[in-house]
Motif scaffolding. Structure first.
Motif, PDB file in Angstrom:
ATOM      1  N   LEU A 176      16.474 -28.286 -10.265  1.00 16.81           N
ATOM      2  CA  LEU A 176      15.730 -29.741  -9.990  1.00 16.81           C
ATOM      3  C   LEU A 176      16.178 -30.615 -10.724  1.00 16.81           C
ATOM      4  O   LEU A 176      15.562 -31.338 -12.075  1.00 16.81           O
ATOM      5  CB  LEU A 176      14.255 -29.315 -10.431  1.00 16.81           C
ATOM      6  N   PRO A 177      17.547 -31.102 -10.595  1.00 16.43           N
ATOM      7  CA  PRO A 177      18.170 -32.352 -11.486  1.00 16.43           C
ATOM      8  C   PRO A 177      17.407 -33.377 -11.415  1.00 16.43           C
ATOM      9  O   PRO A 177      16.867 -33.834 -10.184  1.00 16.43           O
ATOM     10  CB  PRO A 177      19.585 -32.316 -10.717  1.00 16.43           C
ATOM     11  N   GLY A 178      17.205 -34.106 -12.755  1.00 19.86           N
ATOM     12  CA  GLY A 178      16.570 -35.358 -12.808  1.00 19.86           C
ATOM     13  C   GLY A 178      14.765 -35.361 -12.661  1.00 19.86           C
ATOM     14  O   GLY A 178      14.252 -36.153 -12.481  1.00 19.86           O
ATOM     15  N   HIS A 179      14.614 -34.213 -12.759  1.00 18.72           N
ATOM     16  CA  HIS A 179      13.019 -34.051 -12.609  1.00 18.72           C
ATOM     17  C   HIS A 179      12.060 -34.568 -13.923  1.00 18.72           C
ATOM     18  O   HIS A 179      11.120 -35.097 -13.649  1.00 18.72           O
ATOM     19  CB  HIS A 179      12.459 -32.575 -12.721  1.00 18.72           C
ATOM     20  N   GLY A 180      12.916 -34.829 -14.899  1.00 19.64           N
ATOM     21  CA  GLY A 180      12.250 -35.575 -16.029  1.00 19.64           C
ATOM     22  C   GLY A 180      11.192 -34.891 -16.960  1.00 19.64           C
ATOM     23  O   GLY A 180      10.437 -35.404 -17.586  1.00 19.64           O
ATOM     24  N   LEU A 181      10.933 -33.481 -16.652  1.00 17.39           N
ATOM     25  CA  LEU A 181       9.869 -32.766 -17.168  1.00 17.39           C
ATOM     26  C   LEU A 181      10.301 -32.048 -18.485  1.00 17.39           C
ATOM     27  O   LEU A 181      11.464 -31.625 -18.530  1.00 17.39           O
ATOM     28  CB  LEU A 181       9.257 -31.852 -16.279  1.00 17.39           C
ATOM     29  N   PRO A 182       9.267 -31.982 -19.513  1.00 15.42           N
ATOM     30  CA  PRO A 182       9.776 -30.784 -20.476  1.00 15.42           C
ATOM     31  C   PRO A 182      10.145 -29.451 -19.979  1.00 15.42           C
ATOM     32  O   PRO A 182       9.448 -28.801 -19.116  1.00 15.42           O
ATOM     33  CB  PRO A 182       8.373 -31.048 -21.516  1.00 15.42           C
ATOM     34  N   VAL A 183      11.127 -29.134 -20.681  1.00  9.72           N
ATOM     35  CA  VAL A 183      11.454 -27.493 -20.554  1.00  9.72           C
ATOM     36  C   VAL A 183      11.311 -26.748 -21.644  1.00  9.72           C
ATOM     37  O   VAL A 183      11.508 -27.179 -22.788  1.00  9.72           O
ATOM     38  CB  VAL A 183      13.076 -27.921 -20.155  1.00  9.72           C
ATOM     39  N   CYS A 184      10.890 -25.507 -21.330  1.00  9.03           N
ATOM     40  CA  CYS A 184      10.590 -24.658 -22.564  1.00  9.03           C
ATOM     41  C   CYS A 184      10.860 -23.144 -22.002  1.00  9.03           C
ATOM     42  O   CYS A 184      11.222 -23.022 -20.706  1.00  9.03           O
ATOM     43  CB  CYS A 184       9.359 -24.783 -22.910  1.00  9.03           C
ATOM     44  N   GLN A 185      10.748 -22.493 -23.207  1.00 12.66           N
ATOM     45  CA  GLN A 185      11.094 -20.768 -22.777  1.00 12.66           C
ATOM     46  C   GLN A 185       9.790 -20.472 -22.307  1.00 12.66           C
ATOM     47  O   GLN A 185       8.834 -21.005 -22.540  1.00 12.66           O
ATOM     48  CB  GLN A 185      11.594 -20.223 -23.834  1.00 12.66           C
ATOM     49  N   ARG A 186       9.769 -19.249 -21.807  1.00  7.47           N
ATOM     50  CA  ARG A 186       8.364 -18.512 -21.249  1.00  7.47           C
ATOM     51  C   ARG A 186       7.443 -18.395 -22.455  1.00  7.47           C
ATOM     52  O   ARG A 186       6.226 -18.344 -22.295  1.00  7.47           O
ATOM     53  CB  ARG A 186       8.501 -17.243 -20.578  1.00  7.47           C
ATOM     54  N   THR A 187       7.994 -18.115 -23.592  1.00  7.76           N
ATOM     55  CA  THR A 187       7.225 -17.758 -24.725  1.00  7.76           C
ATOM     56  C   THR A 187       6.497 -19.109 -25.203  1.00  7.76           C
ATOM     57  O   THR A 187       5.050 -18.957 -25.455  1.00  7.76           O
ATOM     58  CB  THR A 187       8.005 -17.199 -26.089  1.00  7.76           C
ATOM     59  N   GLU A 188       6.956 -20.166 -25.251  1.00  8.33           N
ATOM     60  CA  GLU A 188       6.476 -21.254 -25.469  1.00  8.33           C
ATOM     61  C   GLU A 188       5.519 -21.832 -24.403  1.00  8.33           C
ATOM     62  O   GLU A 188       4.526 -22.372 -24.646  1.00  8.33           O
ATOM     63  CB  GLU A 188       7.475 -22.506 -25.541  1.00  8.33           C
ATOM     64  N   MET A 189       5.722 -21.324 -23.327  1.00 10.20           N
ATOM     65  CA  MET A 189       4.877 -21.672 -22.136  1.00 10.20           C
ATOM     66  C   MET A 189       3.484 -21.052 -22.284  1.00 10.20           C
ATOM     67  O   MET A 189       2.511 -21.336 -22.090  1.00 10.20           O
ATOM     68  CB  MET A 189       5.556 -21.293 -20.607  1.00 10.20           C
ATOM     69  N   GLY A 190       3.617 -19.646 -22.655  1.00 12.83           N
ATOM     70  CA  GLY A 190       2.510 -18.982 -22.849  1.00 12.83           C
ATOM     71  C   GLY A 190       1.796 -19.293 -24.135  1.00 12.83           C
ATOM     72  O   GLY A 190       0.477 -19.249 -24.021  1.00 12.83           O
ATOM     73  N   GLU A 191       2.432 -20.082 -24.933  1.00 15.85           N
ATOM     74  CA  GLU A 191       1.548 -20.692 -26.157  1.00 15.85           C
ATOM     75  C   GLU A 191       0.944 -22.104 -25.682  1.00 15.85           C
ATOM     76  O   GLU A 191      -0.286 -22.499 -26.112  1.00 15.85           O
ATOM     77  CB  GLU A 191       2.426 -20.624 -27.235  1.00 15.85           C
ATOM     78  N   ARG A 192       1.475 -22.699 -24.891  1.00 18.60           N
ATOM     79  CA  ARG A 192       0.933 -24.115 -24.602  1.00 18.60           C
ATOM     80  C   ARG A 192       0.349 -24.489 -23.500  1.00 18.60           C
ATOM     81  O   ARG A 192      -0.556 -25.260 -23.226  1.00 18.60           O
ATOM     82  CB  ARG A 192       2.356 -24.959 -24.737  1.00 18.60           C
ATOM     83  N   CYS A 193       0.513 -23.494 -22.374  1.00 18.10           N
ATOM     84  CA  CYS A 193      -0.146 -23.835 -21.077  1.00 18.10           C
ATOM     85  C   CYS A 193      -1.430 -22.991 -20.842  1.00 18.10           C
ATOM     86  O   CYS A 193      -1.471 -21.851 -21.394  1.00 18.10           O
ATOM     87  CB  CYS A 193       0.976 -23.335 -20.074  1.00 18.10           C
ATOM     88  N   ASP A 194      -2.162 -23.485 -20.141  1.00 18.16           N
ATOM     89  CA  ASP A 194      -3.472 -22.804 -19.749  1.00 18.16           C
ATOM     90  C   ASP A 194      -3.463 -22.071 -18.368  1.00 18.16           C
ATOM     91  O   ASP A 194      -4.491 -21.785 -17.760  1.00 18.16           O
ATOM     92  CB  ASP A 194      -4.533 -23.541 -19.820  1.00 18.16           C
ATOM     93  N   LEU A 195      -2.427 -22.272 -17.628  1.00 14.44           N
ATOM     94  CA  LEU A 195      -1.898 -21.697 -16.383  1.00 14.44           C
ATOM     95  C   LEU A 195      -0.559 -21.568 -15.820  1.00 14.44           C
ATOM     96  O   LEU A 195       0.129 -22.731 -16.376  1.00 14.44           O
ATOM     97  CB  LEU A 195      -2.882 -22.469 -15.135  1.00 14.44           C
ATOM     98  N   VAL A 196       0.000 -20.540 -15.567  1.00 16.88           N
ATOM     99  CA  VAL A 196       1.431 -20.566 -15.273  1.00 16.88           C
ATOM    100  C   VAL A 196       1.524 -20.190 -13.685  1.00 16.88           C
ATOM    101  O   VAL A 196       0.727 -19.345 -13.049  1.00 16.88           O
ATOM    102  CB  VAL A 196       2.040 -19.553 -15.944  1.00 16.88           C
ATOM    103  N   ILE A 197       2.244 -20.931 -13.049  1.00 15.12           N
ATOM    104  CA  ILE A 197       2.618 -20.763 -11.628  1.00 15.12           C
ATOM    105  C   ILE A 197       4.012 -20.314 -11.384  1.00 15.12           C
ATOM    106  O   ILE A 197       4.899 -20.821 -11.819  1.00 15.12           O
ATOM    107  CB  ILE A 197       2.428 -22.058 -10.759  1.00 15.12           C
ATOM    108  N   VAL A 198       4.122 -19.302 -10.579  1.00 15.28           N
ATOM    109  CA  VAL A 198       5.418 -18.483 -10.340  1.00 15.28           C
ATOM    110  C   VAL A 198       5.582 -18.751  -9.035  1.00 15.28           C
ATOM    111  O   VAL A 198       4.898 -18.519  -8.033  1.00 15.28           O
ATOM    112  CB  VAL A 198       5.129 -16.891 -10.598  1.00 15.28           C
ATOM    113  N   VAL A 199       6.826 -19.323  -8.678  1.00 11.68           N
ATOM    114  CA  VAL A 199       7.437 -19.706  -7.236  1.00 11.68           C
ATOM    115  C   VAL A 199       8.573 -18.351  -6.845  1.00 11.68           C
ATOM    116  O   VAL A 199       9.470 -18.707  -7.602  1.00 11.68           O
ATOM    117  CB  VAL A 199       7.841 -21.178  -6.974  1.00 11.68           C
ATOM    118  N   GLY A 200       8.252 -17.616  -6.331  1.00 11.75           N
ATOM    119  CA  GLY A 200       9.159 -16.795  -5.922  1.00 11.75           C
ATOM    120  C   GLY A 200       8.625 -15.435  -5.238  1.00 11.75           C
ATOM    121  O   GLY A 200       7.427 -15.617  -4.530  1.00 11.75           O
ATOM    122  N   GLY A 201       9.085 -14.092  -5.192  1.00 13.41           N
ATOM    123  CA  GLY A 201       8.917 -13.042  -4.662  1.00 13.41           C
ATOM    124  C   GLY A 201       7.877 -12.424  -5.874  1.00 13.41           C
ATOM    125  O   GLY A 201       7.819 -13.018  -7.081  1.00 13.41           O
ATOM    126  N   ASP A 202       7.678 -11.018  -5.448  1.00 12.11           N
ATOM    127  CA  ASP A 202       6.976 -10.122  -6.343  1.00 12.11           C
ATOM    128  C   ASP A 202       7.926  -9.900  -7.777  1.00 12.11           C
ATOM    129  O   ASP A 202       7.235  -9.761  -8.727  1.00 12.11           O
ATOM    130  CB  ASP A 202       6.474  -8.775  -5.693  1.00 12.11           C
TER     131      ASP A 202
END
Length: 294
Positions: A46-72
């Motif tokens: 997603l070039p030019g999205h302008g959002l903060p980028v992080c590793q999944r470990t940081e995502m787990g610490e900071r987010c209250d929901l994670v959405i996965v787009v893909g397959g199982d």
């Protein structure tokens, strides 16, 4: 029900369909003025999205929901990374069957709107952890939401091994290996091996022999809190592998011990309100006999 304000987004790399759905998802979340963190693994999609980028470990610490787009497979990887953080996870299906990623892309906005407003179902799914030990020394370990599999790797020869459950000897088996599956994984590799389908809320583990030498070696369902130990016989000429969710691979050797037990942490799996396990089985496994009665 909990309402979500900080959203982590992760998913599958390298497929145009996933990129299109990610673009729609980020537009939808942006319109709702939510705080969004993007997994660094999909940043280049997603070039030019302008959002903060992080590793999944940081995502787990900071987010209250994670959405996965893909397959199982995408959700399996995210689950192993995020289970330690008690963050709920929901999937948007851009794969094939989609037993775990149950939001349809065409209904993304409608179903996610309900979830974000606190209208959803939540399930607790357990993972397993596997350790491979050689002469008492840990040489490899991994976690699995679906299954842990002992298999011959690139060899076509059978494996001889012993199985112990909670310290009690069960059998010595000669086969292509053994699938050890959670209820979540019972509709995956274990099912193709002849194992039973288990409701995902069950606290149980199923052991499915792979092409056993003795046809009387059948699938075995045990308590979910059981500790399993496989001992690879020193009579083997091959060096088998242990795979976790088909994504983590540990090389084994004759004499190795594989210890498998339930992880103490559980995955918080979120579903839309219309989620129904049996309907998923009917549609994805084609149980609807009317299709074939014409």
């Amino acid at each position: 029900m909990e309402q979500f304000k900080c959203i982590g987004v992760t998913g599958r790399q390298g497929r145009a369909e996933a990129s299109d759905t990610l673009t729609r998802l980020l537009q939808f979340l942006g319109d709702r003025k939510l705080s969004v963190f993007l997994d660094e693994r999909i940043d280049n999609l997603l070039p030019g999205h302008g959002l903060p980028v992080c590793q999944r470990t940081e995502m787990g610490e900071r987010c209250d929901l994670v959405i996965v787009v893909g397959g199982d497979g995408s959700l399996l990887g995210a689950a192993r990374d995020l289970v330690h953080y008690n963050v709920p996870v929901i999937g948007v299906n851009r794969g094939r069957l989609g037993f775990l990623t149950d939001i349809c892309p065409s209904e993304l906005e409608t179903q996610l709107s309900e979830v974000l407003e606190g209208q959803y179902l939540e399930e607790s799914r357990f993972l397993m952890e596997a350790q491979v030990k050689r002469d008492g020394t840990l040489i490899g370990e991994g976690s699995a939401l679906n299954d842990v599999v002992l298999h011959p790797g690139k060899s076509t020869r059978i494996i001889e091994f012993e199985l112990y459950i909670d310290g009690q000897f069960v059998y010595k088996q000669r086969s292509d290996g053994l699938i050890i599956s959670t209820p979540t994984g019972s509709t995956a590799y274990a099912l193709s091996g002849g194992g039973p389908i288990m409701h995902p809320t069950l606290d149980a583990i199923v052991l499915v022999p792979m092409f056993p030498h003795m046809l009387t070696n059948r699938p075995l369902v045990v308590d979910g809190n059981s500790e399993l130990k496989l001992v690879i016989s020193t009579n083997n000429d091959i060096y088998p592998q242990v795979s976790c969710d088909g994504q983590i691979h540990i090389g084994g050797a004759p004499g190795d011990q594989i210890i498998i037990r339930k992880k103490p942490e559980k995955l918080r799996a979120i579903h839309p309100l219309n989620h129904n396990f049996y309907e998923a089985c009917r549609s994805k496994l084609r149980w609807n006999y009317q299709e074939y009665s014409r």
